[in-house]
Design a protein around this motif. Structure first.
Motif, mmCIF file in Angstrom:
data_model
loop_
_atom_site.group_PDB
_atom_site.id
_atom_site.type_symbol
_atom_site.label_atom_id
_atom_site.label_comp_id
_atom_site.label_asym_id
_atom_site.label_seq_id
_atom_site.Cartn_x
_atom_site.Cartn_y
_atom_site.Cartn_z
ATOM 1 N N MET A 35 0.813 -1.199 0.000
ATOM 2 C CA MET A 35 0.000 0.000 0.000
ATOM 3 C C MET A 35 0.857 1.265 0.000
ATOM 4 S SD MET A 35 -3.160 0.330 2.543
ATOM 5 C CE MET A 35 -4.273 -0.991 2.183
ATOM 6 N N VAL A 36 0.451 2.216 -0.790
ATOM 7 C CA VAL A 36 1.143 3.494 -0.828
ATOM 8 C C VAL A 36 0.073 4.573 -0.794
ATOM 9 C CG1 VAL A 36 2.537 5.027 -2.266
ATOM 10 C CG2 VAL A 36 3.106 2.613 -2.131
ATOM 11 N N GLY A 37 0.282 5.604 -0.022
ATOM 12 C CA GLY A 37 -0.752 6.632 -0.005
ATOM 13 C C GLY A 37 -0.373 7.856 0.789
ATOM 14 N N THR A 38 -1.154 8.881 0.600
ATOM 15 C CA THR A 38 -0.926 10.126 1.320
ATOM 16 C C THR A 38 -2.190 10.499 2.072
ATOM 17 O OG1 THR A 38 -1.617 11.316 -0.664
ATOM 18 C CG2 THR A 38 0.735 11.072 -0.312
ATOM 19 N N TRP A 39 -2.036 11.122 3.200
ATOM 20 C CA TRP A 39 -3.191 11.559 3.963
ATOM 21 C C TRP A 39 -2.790 12.685 4.893
ATOM 22 C CZ3 TRP A 39 -2.578 9.773 9.203
ATOM 23 C CH2 TRP A 39 -1.615 8.766 9.356
ATOM 24 N N ARG A 54 6.083 -2.778 -1.920
ATOM 25 C CA ARG A 54 5.787 -2.050 -3.148
ATOM 26 C C ARG A 54 7.066 -1.526 -3.822
ATOM 27 N NH1 ARG A 54 1.908 -1.783 -6.921
ATOM 28 N NH2 ARG A 54 2.260 0.087 -8.124
ATOM 29 N N ILE A 55 8.019 -1.136 -3.005
ATOM 30 C CA ILE A 55 9.203 -0.468 -3.556
ATOM 31 C C ILE A 55 10.419 -1.386 -3.663
ATOM 32 C CG2 ILE A 55 8.477 1.815 -2.771
ATOM 33 C CD1 ILE A 55 10.480 1.582 -0.461
ATOM 34 N N GLN A 56 10.278 -2.565 -3.117
ATOM 35 C CA GLN A 56 11.419 -3.470 -2.975
ATOM 36 C C GLN A 56 12.221 -3.672 -4.265
ATOM 37 O OE1 GLN A 56 10.160 -7.153 -1.290
ATOM 38 N NE2 GLN A 56 12.243 -7.833 -0.817
ATOM 39 N N PHE A 57 11.522 -3.861 -5.369
ATOM 40 C CA PHE A 57 12.228 -4.174 -6.614
ATOM 41 C C PHE A 57 12.221 -3.022 -7.611
ATOM 42 C CE2 PHE A 57 10.699 -8.287 -4.923
ATOM 43 C CZ PHE A 57 11.944 -8.832 -4.637
ATOM 44 N N MET A 58 11.924 -1.844 -7.120
ATOM 45 C CA MET A 58 11.884 -0.700 -8.024
ATOM 46 C C MET A 58 13.286 -0.193 -8.325
ATOM 47 S SD MET A 58 8.677 1.683 -6.984
ATOM 48 C CE MET A 58 7.036 1.226 -7.581
ATOM 49 N N ASN A 59 13.484 0.275 -9.558
ATOM 50 C CA ASN A 59 14.743 0.957 -9.857
ATOM 51 C C ASN A 59 14.602 2.427 -9.473
ATOM 52 O OD1 ASN A 59 13.558 2.428 -11.997
ATOM 53 N ND2 ASN A 59 13.886 0.719 -13.399
ATOM 54 N N ALA A 138 7.370 5.654 -14.697
ATOM 55 C CA ALA A 138 5.964 5.252 -14.565
ATOM 56 C C ALA A 138 5.713 3.841 -15.075
ATOM 57 C CB ALA A 138 5.078 6.245 -15.315
ATOM 58 N N SER A 139 6.766 3.172 -15.534
ATOM 59 C CA SER A 139 6.585 1.869 -16.187
ATOM 60 C C SER A 139 5.928 0.837 -15.273
ATOM 61 C CB SER A 139 7.929 1.344 -16.687
ATOM 62 O OG SER A 139 8.836 1.223 -15.606
ATOM 63 N N PHE A 140 6.098 0.991 -13.960
ATOM 64 C CA PHE A 140 5.489 0.008 -13.054
ATOM 65 C C PHE A 140 3.961 0.084 -13.078
ATOM 66 C CE2 PHE A 140 6.035 3.807 -10.457
ATOM 67 C CZ PHE A 140 4.835 3.881 -9.754
ATOM 68 N N LEU A 141 3.433 1.166 -13.638
ATOM 69 C CA LEU A 141 1.974 1.313 -13.706
ATOM 70 C C LEU A 141 1.360 0.451 -14.806
ATOM 71 C CD1 LEU A 141 1.683 5.209 -13.450
ATOM 72 C CD2 LEU A 141 1.167 3.544 -11.649
ATOM 73 N N LEU A 142 2.187 0.030 -15.760
ATOM 74 C CA LEU A 142 1.658 -0.632 -16.954
ATOM 75 C C LEU A 142 0.810 -1.860 -16.645
ATOM 76 C CD1 LEU A 142 4.721 -0.235 -19.341
ATOM 77 C CD2 LEU A 142 2.441 0.782 -19.631
#
Ligand SMILES: [Zn+2]
Length: 256
Positions: A35-39, A54-59, A138-142
């Motif tokens: 989960m990722v979010g702002t509040w 969510r971020i573990q494998f992100m470049n 933004a590629s992770f959004l695909l």
């Protein structure tokens, strides 16, 4: 993973200085979550929650875009707008969203998805300013499917791609001199935890990863970076875990 968390904190410090005069966004890392979010909390402080899975494998392009997108929500006051829209439509839960009539759901969804696209564009502007490629970022959004709150990922990436030529790179040179992204890990940690006095064991898992005590920019170079040399980064980051109760205006984000 520790490096990813540090990168998030660096970006957070940079964006807080750029947009909010250094007023700290509370950054919460959650283990075993995507989960990722702002509040905005009851004190009016901005909060950013990052599921570590969510971020573990992100470049670094992707990580920068994710955080920039979330700051897009904060800068554009989307948590507040979300709350207003949800009040207007009588939505208190995802179940309520699901139960909206066809017409209401369509209109509600349009408002929510528009905010996502706005945050994407602002996010793209920010990552461009940091020297990252927004389309790669933004590629992770695909792989993300359409939801009530989010447009399908392919559409989001296509919008960024088609807008790329006209997207203005954010100029970070004025506010913080790009300092946060150049800091060493030890310096960031020193700034985040300036007077580390408690033994690790005495800190429970509900302590926030606070960015509260970042020094004013006129003390640039004056960090007590040495105090944390040799400090085990990953150990310190376990301090940064906060399992927070989800406020009802939580932006449902298996995505962003
Ligand atoms: Zn979003």
């Amino acid at each position: 993973m520790a490096n990813h968390s540090l990168e998030v904190l660096k970006l957070s410090v940079l964006f807080d200085n750029h947009f909010f005069d250094g007023a700290p966004t509370q950054v919460h890392f959650i283990e075993n979550s995507t989960m990722v979010g702002t509040w905005i909390d009851e004190q009016g402080a901005a909060n950013l929650t990052i599921g570590l899975d969510r971020i573990q494998f992100m470049n670094s392009d992707q990580l920068a875009f994710l955080i920039a997108h979330e700051y897009g929500h904060l800068v554009l006051k989307h948590p507040q707008k979300t709350l207003e829209i949800q009040q207007q439509y009588g939505v208190n839960s995802t179940f309520d969203e699901f139960m909206l009539s066809f017409d209401m759901k369509r209109d509600y969804s349009k408002l929510m998805r528009e905010m996502e696209l706005e945050a994407d564009l602002l996010g793209a502007q920010l990552v461009l300013g940091l020297g990252h490629d927004p389309v790669a970022g933004a590629s992770f959004l695909l792989s993300e499917t359409k939801s009530i709150q989010h447009p399908e990922g392919t559409l989001r990436v296509a919008k960024i791609k088609s807008g790329k030529e006209s997207i203005q790179a954010e100029d970070f040179s004025g506010t913080f001199g790009d300092l946060a992204t150049q800091l060493s890990d030890a310096e960031v940690l020193a700034a985040l935890v300036p007077s580390y006095t408690q033994p690790i064991d005495s800190i429970d898992s509900t302590v926030k990863a606070a960015v509260e005590s970042w020094p004013a920019s006129d003390t640039e170079g004056g960090y007590a970076g040495d105090t944390l040399h040799g400090f085990e980064v990953s150990v310190l980051l376990t301090v940064a875990v906060l399992v927070c109760a989800l406020p009802r205006w939580w932006r449902k984000t298996s995505g962003t």
